[in-house]
Write an enzyme that holds these catalytic residues in place. Structure first.
Site, short mmCIF file in Angstrom:
data_model
loop_
_atom_site.label_atom_id
_atom_site.label_comp_id
_atom_site.label_asym_id
_atom_site.label_seq_id
_atom_site.Cartn_x
_atom_site.Cartn_y
_atom_site.Cartn_z
N GLU A 1 37.66 44.42 42.31
CA GLU A 1 35.75 43.90 41.56
C GLU A 1 35.08 44.91 41.98
O GLU A 1 34.31 44.40 40.53
CB GLU A 1 35.54 42.37 42.33
CG GLU A 1 36.28 41.09 42.78
CD GLU A 1 37.41 40.89 44.34
OE1 GLU A 1 37.89 41.91 44.12
OE2 GLU A 1 37.59 39.89 44.14
N CYS B 1 32.93 42.32 48.76
CA CYS B 1 33.00 42.32 47.04
C CYS B 1 31.34 41.11 46.81
O CYS B 1 30.58 41.15 45.56
CB CYS B 1 34.28 42.17 46.27
SG CYS B 1 35.32 43.18 46.34
N1 THU Z 1 41.41 41.96 47.24
C1 THU Z 1 41.03 42.55 46.42
O1 THU Z 1 41.12 43.48 45.40
N2 THU Z 1 39.64 41.78 45.89
C2 THU Z 1 39.24 40.99 46.56
O2 THU Z 1 38.07 40.13 46.64
C3 THU Z 1 40.50 40.35 48.45
C4 THU Z 1 41.77 41.31 48.43
C5 THU Z 1 42.53 43.15 48.24
C6 THU Z 1 42.47 44.02 49.04
C7 THU Z 1 43.70 44.58 48.99
O3 THU Z 1 44.39 45.91 48.13
C8 THU Z 1 44.73 43.52 48.79
O4 THU Z 1 43.93 42.91 48.08
C9 THU Z 1 45.26 42.32 50.14
O5 THU Z 1 43.91 42.30 51.42
#
Ligand code: THU
Length: 160
Positions: A75, A115
């Site tokens: 995000e 985020c």
């Molecule tokens: N992750 C995201 O990209 N967005 C989120 O809102 C939650 C988590 C990613 C971070 C990490 O690369 C993976 O998901 C596992 O936590």
């Protein structure tokens, strides 16, 4: 003493066909963005697609690092890109598609707390709500009309 109820409306679409074409397209773009997820540590792919008022769509995906905290969520990639390159353009919506790579999830994953805080900053800055669309690899799509729904009583600059 006083008690206050804080609630919000979550819209659940059972398929993309039920959605406004603009939003359905944004959700599909976020799924496309998952392809560039760099997530060798979690094996969890996240794609984000951010819609600007001009109609331009910015894509992002989670980018991990051997030093775990150095990684960034999907995000915040297009969000900060928009802040850096389109600072005066309103952000209309952000779609997020997230799923473990091993087994395709049908459950939408909501943005993490950091985020939510980052989206909230831009919503406060532009004084217009940002729509949030969430989906697993397939399955229902959740929509809320403002990040404040997902981050009630959020911290903002007024407290500084
Ligand atoms: N992750 C995201 O990209 N967005 C989120 O809102 C939650 C988590 C990613 C971070 C990490 O690369 C993976 O998901 C596992 O936590």
């Amino acid at each position: 003493m006083e008690k206050k109820q804080i609630s919000f409306e979550l819209t659940i679409f059972n398929s993309l066909d039920e959605m406004l074409p603009e939003d359905a397209n944004l959700v599909m773009e976020s799924k496309r963005a998952m392809a560039n997820s760099y997530s060798p540590y979690s094996n969890f792919s996240v794609g984000a697609a951010l819609l600007l008022e001009s109609g331009k769509i910015l894509l992002g995906s989670n980018q991990e690092n051997a030093s775990f905290p150095a990684g960034v969520c999907a995000e915040r990639v297009p969000l900060f890109y928009a802040g850096a390159n389109h600072p005066d353009e309103e952000i209309k919506a952000i779609a997020i598609t997230a799923s473990p790579r091993e087994h395709h999830s049908k459950e939408p994953a909501a943005p993490c707390g950091i985020c939510r805080q980052a989206i909230s900053e831009y919503e406060n800055k532009q004084k217009k709500p940002i729509r949030i669309l969430m989906r697993g690899y397939s399955g229902p799509i959740y929509k809320c009309d403002s990040i404040s729904d997902l981050l009630p009583l959020g911290f903002n600059s007024s407290f500084l």
